[in-house]
Write a protein that holds these residues in place. Structure first.
Motif, short mmCIF file in Angstrom:
data_model
loop_
_atom_site.label_atom_id
_atom_site.label_comp_id
_atom_site.label_asym_id
_atom_site.label_seq_id
_atom_site.Cartn_x
_atom_site.Cartn_y
_atom_site.Cartn_z
N TYR A 1 -0.42 -4.02 -10.91
CA TYR A 1 0.91 -3.77 -10.35
C TYR A 1 1.34 -4.89 -9.40
CZ TYR A 1 1.78 0.97 -12.09
OH TYR A 1 2.05 2.04 -12.87
N ALA A 2 0.46 -5.27 -8.50
CA ALA A 2 0.78 -6.31 -7.53
C ALA A 2 1.06 -7.63 -8.25
CB ALA A 2 -0.34 -6.48 -6.52
N SER A 3 0.26 -7.95 -9.24
CA SER A 3 0.43 -9.20 -10.00
C SER A 3 1.77 -9.23 -10.69
CB SER A 3 -0.68 -9.35 -11.04
OG SER A 3 -1.93 -9.46 -10.40
N TYR A 4 2.21 -8.10 -11.18
CA TYR A 4 3.50 -8.02 -11.87
C TYR A 4 4.65 -8.42 -10.95
CZ TYR A 4 7.60 -6.03 -14.14
OH TYR A 4 8.84 -5.85 -14.70
N ASP B 1 -6.72 2.87 -7.83
CA ASP B 1 -7.31 1.60 -7.39
C ASP B 1 -7.48 0.60 -8.52
OD1 ASP B 1 -7.41 2.39 -4.77
OD2 ASP B 1 -9.53 2.93 -4.79
N ASP B 2 -7.86 1.06 -9.69
CA ASP B 2 -8.11 0.14 -10.79
C ASP B 2 -6.84 -0.47 -11.38
OD1 ASP B 2 -7.41 2.66 -11.84
OD2 ASP B 2 -8.49 2.30 -13.70
N LYS B 3 -5.67 0.01 -10.97
CA LYS B 3 -4.39 -0.51 -11.47
C LYS B 3 -3.62 -1.31 -10.42
CE LYS B 3 -4.61 1.37 -15.54
NZ LYS B 3 -4.89 0.54 -16.68
N GLU C 1 0.83 -1.21 0.00
CA GLU C 1 0.00 0.00 0.00
C GLU C 1 0.86 1.26 0.00
OE1 GLU C 1 -3.24 0.35 -0.38
OE2 GLU C 1 -3.82 -1.75 -0.21
N LYS C 2 1.97 1.24 0.74
CA LYS C 2 2.87 2.40 0.77
C LYS C 2 3.47 2.65 -0.61
CE LYS C 2 4.26 2.14 5.59
NZ LYS C 2 5.37 1.94 6.52
N ALA C 3 3.84 1.58 -1.28
CA ALA C 3 4.41 1.71 -2.62
C ALA C 3 3.36 2.29 -3.58
CB ALA C 3 4.91 0.36 -3.13
N PHE C 4 2.13 1.82 -3.45
CA PHE C 4 1.05 2.35 -4.29
C PHE C 4 0.85 3.84 -4.05
CE2 PHE C 4 -1.19 -2.03 -4.45
CZ PHE C 4 -0.39 -2.41 -5.52
N TRP D 1 -9.16 -4.57 -5.99
CA TRP D 1 -8.01 -4.69 -5.09
C TRP D 1 -8.42 -5.41 -3.81
CZ3 TRP D 1 -3.24 -5.41 -4.81
CH2 TRP D 1 -2.49 -5.14 -3.67
N GLU D 2 -9.58 -5.09 -3.28
CA GLU D 2 -10.06 -5.72 -2.04
C GLU D 2 -10.25 -7.22 -2.24
OE1 GLU D 2 -11.35 -2.83 -3.31
OE2 GLU D 2 -10.38 -1.57 -1.79
N LYS D 3 -10.82 -7.60 -3.39
CA LYS D 3 -11.03 -9.02 -3.70
C LYS D 3 -9.68 -9.73 -3.88
CE LYS D 3 -13.47 -12.66 -4.76
NZ LYS D 3 -14.18 -13.40 -3.72
N PHE D 4 -8.74 -9.05 -4.51
CA PHE D 4 -7.41 -9.61 -4.72
C PHE D 4 -6.76 -9.91 -3.37
CE2 PHE D 4 -2.81 -9.10 -5.09
CZ PHE D 4 -2.51 -9.96 -6.13
#
Length: 177
Positions: free
Chosen positions: A18-21, A12-14, A2-5, A45-48
């Motif tokens: 990013y996390a998946s990468y 939110d939609d990206k 979250e800090k990196a984001f 993101w919440e579901k992920f």
């Protein structure tokens, strides 16, 4: 993450992309298989996060880590070691540390008895201030312990020096008489 984001200003939609990468090895395989199961549906993101935690940190493990946090005591650890474990485990019990006062109280409850009783008198309600005061107390205890050990060592040395002194007075071997 979250800090990196926040730093990169990721919307939110990206976040999922990013996390998946950044997922490696098994995490990457998990992401691909879960994507296939959702058949093209958009994952929030919440579901992920929910799916990720379900896979890699199931509720029984979360509960065990929460209980470990609640039972955490400093005991033989240094303050630095205790603080590291405290912060690490506190993530699994956020409701107990969601304010500065709650965090300070929980940290204080796990301190060694002698230090805890000294700090309790100060009624510190700020976590950072509490840790700083405890560091001072722990440092002073170490200095005091060192001073006591030094005095004890000097006393033992002087005691052994006196024990080796032999009386050679009037009735001794070298005395006149």
């Amino acid at each position: 993450m979250e800090k990196a984001f926040e730093l990169a200003e990721v919307k939110d939609d990206k976040k999922v992309q990013y996390a998946s990468y950044y997922l490696k090895d098994e995490g990457s395989y998990w992401r691909e298989s879960s994507k296939a199961l959702l058949e093209g549906k958009v994952i929030t993101w919440e579901k992920f996060i929910e799916m990720f935690l379900e896979k890699y940190l199931p509720s029984y493990m979360q509960h065990r880590l929460e209980m470990r946090f609640l039972n955490l005591r400093q005991e033989d650890m240094t303050l630095a070691e205790y603080e590291v474990i405290f912060l690490e485990l506190s993530r699994f019990a956020p409701e107990y540390v969601n304010t500065k006062a709650k965090k300070a109280k929980r940290f204080q409850e796990g301190l060694k008895t002698g230090i805890r009783s000294q700090v309790a008198l100060l009624e510190i309600r700020n976590y950072v201030a509490l840790v700083q005061k405890v560091m001072i107390i722990e440092g002073e205890k170490e200095v005091t312990k060192g001073e006591i050990e030094e005095k004890k060592r000097k006393f033992e040395e002087s005691k052994s020096d006196q024990g080796s002194f032999k009386f050679r007075g009037k009735f001794g071997k070298n005395g006149g008489g």
